[in-house]
Design a protein around this motif. Sequence first.
Motif, PDB file in Angstrom:
ATOM      1  N   ARG A   1       3.479   5.969  -2.785  1.00 34.38           N
ATOM      2  CA  ARG A   1       4.691   6.667  -3.226  1.00 34.38           C
ATOM      3  C   ARG A   1       4.787   6.709  -4.744  1.00 34.38           C
ATOM      4  O   ARG A   1       5.249   7.697  -5.322  1.00 34.38           O
ATOM      5  N   GLU A   2       4.322   5.665  -5.384  1.00 35.99           N
ATOM      6  CA  GLU A   2       4.337   5.650  -6.841  1.00 35.99           C
ATOM      7  C   GLU A   2       3.376   6.700  -7.407  1.00 35.99           C
ATOM      8  O   GLU A   2       3.704   7.406  -8.363  1.00 35.99           O
ATOM      9  N   LEU A   3       2.208   6.835  -6.800  1.00 33.35           N
ATOM     10  CA  LEU A   3       1.268   7.871  -7.237  1.00 33.35           C
ATOM     11  C   LEU A   3       1.861   9.259  -7.029  1.00 33.35           C
ATOM     12  O   LEU A   3       1.706  10.147  -7.865  1.00 33.35           O
ATOM     13  N   GLU A   4       2.554   9.458  -5.916  1.00 34.19           N
ATOM     14  CA  GLU A   4       3.201  10.748  -5.655  1.00 34.19           C
ATOM     15  C   GLU A   4       4.252  11.043  -6.717  1.00 34.19           C
ATOM     16  O   GLU A   4       4.330  12.149  -7.238  1.00 34.19           O
TER      17      GLU A   4
ATOM     18  N   GLU B   1      15.886   9.457  -8.279  1.00 39.91           N
ATOM     19  CA  GLU B   1      15.560   9.726  -6.880  1.00 39.91           C
ATOM     20  C   GLU B   1      14.564   8.747  -6.271  1.00 39.91           C
ATOM     21  O   GLU B   1      14.542   8.570  -5.057  1.00 39.91           O
ATOM     22  N   HIS B   2      13.746   8.093  -7.084  1.00 44.93           N
ATOM     23  CA  HIS B   2      12.750   7.140  -6.576  1.00 44.93           C
ATOM     24  C   HIS B   2      13.059   5.708  -7.007  1.00 44.93           C
ATOM     25  O   HIS B   2      12.154   4.877  -7.134  1.00 44.93           O
ATOM     26  N   ARG B   3      14.314   5.433  -7.208  1.00 40.91           N
ATOM     27  CA  ARG B   3      14.749   4.104  -7.649  1.00 40.91           C
ATOM     28  C   ARG B   3      14.260   3.005  -6.698  1.00 40.91           C
ATOM     29  O   ARG B   3      13.823   1.949  -7.141  1.00 40.91           O
TER      30      ARG B   3
ATOM     31  N   THR C   1       0.837  -1.210   0.000  1.00 47.19           N
ATOM     32  CA  THR C   1       0.000   0.000   0.000  1.00 47.19           C
ATOM     33  C   THR C   1       0.869   1.256   0.000  1.00 47.19           C
ATOM     34  O   THR C   1       0.605   2.213  -0.734  1.00 47.19           O
ATOM     35  N   ARG C   2       1.934   1.252   0.785  1.00 50.01           N
ATOM     36  CA  ARG C   2       2.827   2.408   0.834  1.00 50.01           C
ATOM     37  C   ARG C   2       3.553   2.587  -0.499  1.00 50.01           C
ATOM     38  O   ARG C   2       3.745   3.714  -0.970  1.00 50.01           O
ATOM     39  N   CYS C   3       3.931   1.500  -1.144  1.00 54.72           N
ATOM     40  CA  CYS C   3       4.586   1.581  -2.438  1.00 54.72           C
ATOM     41  C   CYS C   3       3.646   2.230  -3.458  1.00 54.72           C
ATOM     42  O   CYS C   3       4.062   3.094  -4.233  1.00 54.72           O
TER      43      CYS C   3
END
Length: 186
Positions: free
Chosen positions: A61-64, A94-96, A56-58
Amino acid sequence: MRDGATDLLDAGLELVADRGLGGLTHEAVDVAAGVPVGSTEGAYPTRQSLVEGVTTRCIERELEMASGPGADVEASPEGLALAFGHFVLRALGEHRAVALARYALHAEAARRPALRELYAVGADEADTWALDLVRRAGSQHPERDLGIMANYVTGLVFHELALPTPDLDAVGRVRTLIDALGWTTP
């Protein structure tokens, strides 16, 4: 505002990115988050609840990182090429960790229907937003084109994580795809 649960899940996400799903344990999250032993198990008592929480957190963060709902993206072929291209670059830079965790979690979702359902909810939100943009940007077949673009971007990120292209022009590649799909300017 961040809270303790978010910190635990972010630490868990980093572990999945670094070690794969096998490295996601309650104890490892405690250490990575710098919290007392047992904190993660108190918040997520089972391995399933921990994996689902990290999933859920992934998705969040992906939507962000995708500049999702509410973002100012120009509804034009160039605007979408910029948005999708910059998503690729953020996923490789940065989001690797989010991108790496996403692929590990996707592989697990292929085996676990509960995770598949979590991803379906997140995908619905992003797809609704993106479908409207694709339609307004000139696609004559928005559902088809969004699927093609999303799959292309997903594959591009996956490939580039493993085999990076020097001086990747992600925006140019996405723009080439949009042109090949035959969009017209509205």
